[in-house]
Design a protein around this motif. Sequence first.
Motif, PDB file in Angstrom:
ATOM      1  N   GLY A 108       0.786  -1.219   0.000  1.00 55.92           N
ATOM      2  CA  GLY A 108       0.000   0.000   0.000  1.00 55.92           C
ATOM      3  C   GLY A 108       0.819   1.270   0.000  1.00 55.92           C
ATOM      4  O   GLY A 108       0.265   2.370   0.129  1.00 55.92           O
ATOM      5  N   ALA A 109       2.159   1.157  -0.172  1.00 57.70           N
ATOM      6  CA  ALA A 109       3.006   2.343  -0.118  1.00 57.70           C
ATOM      7  C   ALA A 109       2.880   3.204  -1.364  1.00 57.70           C
ATOM      8  O   ALA A 109       3.295   4.365  -1.352  1.00 57.70           O
ATOM      9  N   LEU A 110       2.312   2.663  -2.465  1.00 57.16           N
ATOM     10  CA  LEU A 110       2.150   3.439  -3.687  1.00 57.16           C
ATOM     11  C   LEU A 110       0.797   4.123  -3.776  1.00 57.16           C
ATOM     12  O   LEU A 110       0.509   4.813  -4.763  1.00 57.16           O
ATOM     13  N   ALA A 111      -0.045   3.931  -2.772  1.00 59.31           N
ATOM     14  CA  ALA A 111      -1.363   4.554  -2.799  1.00 59.31           C
ATOM     15  C   ALA A 111      -1.250   6.063  -2.644  1.00 59.31           C
ATOM     16  O   ALA A 111      -0.274   6.584  -2.086  1.00 59.31           O
ATOM     17  N   ALA A 112      -2.235   6.773  -3.152  1.00 60.00           N
ATOM     18  CA  ALA A 112      -2.248   8.230  -3.046  1.00 60.00           C
ATOM     19  C   ALA A 112      -2.372   8.640  -1.584  1.00 60.00           C
ATOM     20  O   ALA A 112      -3.085   7.999  -0.804  1.00 60.00           O
ATOM     21  N   PRO A 113      -1.660   9.685  -1.153  1.00 59.48           N
ATOM     22  CA  PRO A 113      -1.742  10.123   0.245  1.00 59.48           C
ATOM     23  C   PRO A 113      -3.140  10.628   0.571  1.00 59.48           C
ATOM     24  O   PRO A 113      -3.804  11.277  -0.243  1.00 59.48           O
ATOM     25  N   THR A 114      -3.565  10.345   1.796  1.00 62.12           N
ATOM     26  CA  THR A 114      -4.912  10.742   2.224  1.00 62.12           C
ATOM     27  C   THR A 114      -4.926  12.071   2.956  1.00 62.12           C
ATOM     28  O   THR A 114      -5.977  12.639   3.187  1.00 62.12           O
ATOM     29  N   GLY A 115      -3.771  12.562   3.352  1.00 63.36           N
ATOM     30  CA  GLY A 115      -3.708  13.847   4.058  1.00 63.36           C
ATOM     31  C   GLY A 115      -2.360  14.490   3.851  1.00 63.36           C
ATOM     32  O   GLY A 115      -1.440  13.922   3.258  1.00 63.36           O
ATOM     33  N   GLY A 116      -2.220  15.717   4.350  1.00 65.70           N
ATOM     34  CA  GLY A 116      -0.939  16.403   4.232  1.00 65.70           C
ATOM     35  C   GLY A 116      -0.764  17.021   2.864  1.00 65.70           C
ATOM     36  O   GLY A 116      -1.650  17.689   2.330  1.00 65.70           O
ATOM     37  N   LEU A 117       0.387  16.774   2.249  1.00 63.78           N
ATOM     38  CA  LEU A 117       0.705  17.371   0.952  1.00 63.78           C
ATOM     39  C   LEU A 117      -0.178  16.789  -0.148  1.00 63.78           C
ATOM     40  O   LEU A 117      -0.663  15.658  -0.030  1.00 63.78           O
ATOM     41  N   PRO A 118      -0.352  17.524  -1.242  1.00 63.31           N
ATOM     42  CA  PRO A 118      -1.143  16.998  -2.357  1.00 63.31           C
ATOM     43  C   PRO A 118      -0.478  15.778  -2.989  1.00 63.31           C
ATOM     44  O   PRO A 118       0.718  15.543  -2.835  1.00 63.31           O
ATOM     45  N   ASP A 119      -1.270  15.034  -3.711  1.00 60.49           N
ATOM     46  CA  ASP A 119      -0.774  13.841  -4.405  1.00 60.49           C
ATOM     47  C   ASP A 119       0.068  14.263  -5.611  1.00 60.49           C
ATOM     48  O   ASP A 119      -0.412  14.986  -6.485  1.00 60.49           O
ATOM     49  N   PRO A 120       1.343  13.822  -5.694  1.00 57.85           N
ATOM     50  CA  PRO A 120       2.163  14.195  -6.849  1.00 57.85           C
ATOM     51  C   PRO A 120       1.769  13.460  -8.117  1.00 57.85           C
ATOM     52  O   PRO A 120       2.275  13.787  -9.195  1.00 57.85           O
ATOM     53  N   GLY A 121       0.925  12.457  -8.007  1.00 53.07           N
ATOM     54  CA  GLY A 121       0.506  11.718  -9.176  1.00 53.07           C
ATOM     55  C   GLY A 121       1.136  10.335  -9.256  1.00 53.07           C
ATOM     56  O   GLY A 121       2.150  10.040  -8.612  1.00 53.07           O
ATOM     57  N   VAL A 122       0.498   9.475 -10.044  1.00 50.18           N
ATOM     58  CA  VAL A 122       0.968   8.094 -10.169  1.00 50.18           C
ATOM     59  C   VAL A 122       2.359   8.041 -10.783  1.00 50.18           C
ATOM     60  O   VAL A 122       3.201   7.218 -10.383  1.00 50.18           O
ATOM     61  N   ALA A 123       2.613   8.927 -11.735  1.00 48.59           N
ATOM     62  CA  ALA A 123       3.917   8.902 -12.410  1.00 48.59           C
ATOM     63  C   ALA A 123       5.051   9.129 -11.408  1.00 48.59           C
ATOM     64  O   ALA A 123       6.102   8.472 -11.480  1.00 48.59           O
TER      65      ALA A 123
END
Length: 671
Positions: free
Chosen positions: A28-43
């Motif tokens: 699950g370490a590649l999942a999008a973050p749920t809080g804090g900084l914005p998601d940098p994207g899958v790439a």
Amino acid sequence: MTGASRAVAWAGVVTAPTVAITVLAATGALAAPTGGLPDPGVAVRVGLPAATALRDVAAALTVGLLVTAATVLPGPGSRRRLPALTNLQRRTAVIAAAAASGWAAATVAMLLLTYANLAGTTIGVDTVAALPYFLTDFDLGRALGLSTAGTLLAGFVAATADRPGHLGLAAVLAVAAVLPLAWTGHAGSTVNHATAVDAQMTHLVGVTVWVGGLAAILILRGRLGDALKTSVARFSVLAGWCYALVAAGGIAGAAVRVPSLAAITTTSYGQILLAKAGVLVILGVAGWYHRRRIIRQLGTAPGRRPFARLVMAELLVMGAAIGLGVALARTPPPDAGAAEAIDATTALLGYPMPPPLTATTVFTAWRPDPLWLPLALAAAASYLVAVMRLRRRGIRWSPARTITFLTGCLMMVAATSGSPGVYGQVLFSMHMVQHMTVATAVPTFLVLGAPVTLALRTLPARIDGSRGAREWLLAVLHSRYVRVLSNPVVVIALFLGSLIGFYYTPALEFSLRTHVGHLLMLGHFLLVGYLFANIICGIDPGPPRPHHLFRLILLIVTFGFHAFFAVSLMSGAAMFAESWYTSLDRGWGPSIADDQALGISLVWALGDYPIAILAVALIVSWIADDTRDARRHDRQADRDDDAELQAYNAHLQRLQRPRVPKSSTDLEGLD
């Protein structure tokens, strides 16, 4: 390189990022973050571990190819007067330079992806524009930038190499470029970061030399011909040492980051670590099988096929191990949440504030140094093994030399793992004890042990033109760099200039605030002290030393300046590393001003016993040299019936004869 080998090589390269991404996705370490900084994207989330794995593979190839070319591959033969590279060594260096280019490119990609990941942005023009800021203002950026610079330099030296010394230099630069990678990630952020960083550096060096060297053997095996068996046997010894480094570094790192055995099976970090340990065991069994069975069969063509198949399988497993390592570095360790409870002093020191320094704790305080303790023990053990080898050959080695060398190793352990190591970052006075011991006392005892002479007498010599440990030691001793560094003027300038440069610049505070700075400080003063002691009382081979009278003058002048330096420190009003010492919550002991006054007085006091030891050693060496010269003259006189003395006496007799006039002019002169 055959088509099957090429396919396996590419498979090994692809295996590392594939395993890393698969494991991180499973945890699950590649999942999008749920809080804090914005998601940098899958790439970014997927590209960062992939780029890291490719960087690790390229780094291993670069280091392994260069180390193999410099120490394993056959040379041009012992009949050549001028050292040169064989076509195979030159080809290997070119391949290593190409791998270094890939290493640098992957690291640059890592820089962009890491900044985007930290900033929570996608890769774009703004990310590229912010890269200089990331390289200069962040520890992670500085480490990656330093590694990239070292990589490019190593690749350039490898691409232009035309002498074995150039290969050796490229290999050293490549290994040095690996070390900054240990300053990042969990190693740099854990509480006990000194142990974690040292363990990670040890682990990385072992992995890169081992994995890359094995890949080099696979790539070059078709061109080695009859030298394949010898080259594999040499690399097998090197791989055994690398395996020990990898295992020791992994165990030490796990001990720091995993709080309990239960965490190994109950956390993602522990499970990945367990998988890496299993891979290490498999590779250890394969290495044992290599030494017991495969190497013996390499003398025949049918025996080379099992070797190739086993090496290909090992490289695939090693690629998976690299991928697991990348996944492990991007997985939070079990104790990551405990960092919030750490006080400011522990965060600065990397360990809790030690108890008050008393007359008892001066001798009983102990905190094993993760780097210098193993190095000192390894040096002592190697020295004793070499002495026993000489004894088995019927050659006597002076017990006094053995005792002095072991004393130097023991003092190094006491200075780094005893009370000076425990309190050196807390009290300026104990820092001075550590500094003066490492810079003056330890080198003196090590030099008196004549370790270079012992090594040259016990290390095996090669006859095929390649360079093993003995050949590289001789090459270093006779290199122009050592001649320059051994020049008395240069040594004195380094010895005295280091004191001024260290205590009157931010270097002192840098060594206190960073573990890397502390390592550089100890290593620098140990090396400079060794060069100085070697000029004064050294007996090892190397560049010629000045006459004993000039050495005595150098000794007096140097320590006279040392005393003057202590006086200048006493008369100065500035506080050394004041911001560091005031940031520590030390509720015991003297004030910062009183402790610094004590430390400065110790500079004067601790300079007395090293100068006494050096002076005694110099006098003993002087007398011994004069005795050897007298014995040499006596032996020469016995062989030629004292022809030199007879010629001198005849010359004196000619001078005493009355002058006989040869002409009337001479007679007039006599009147």
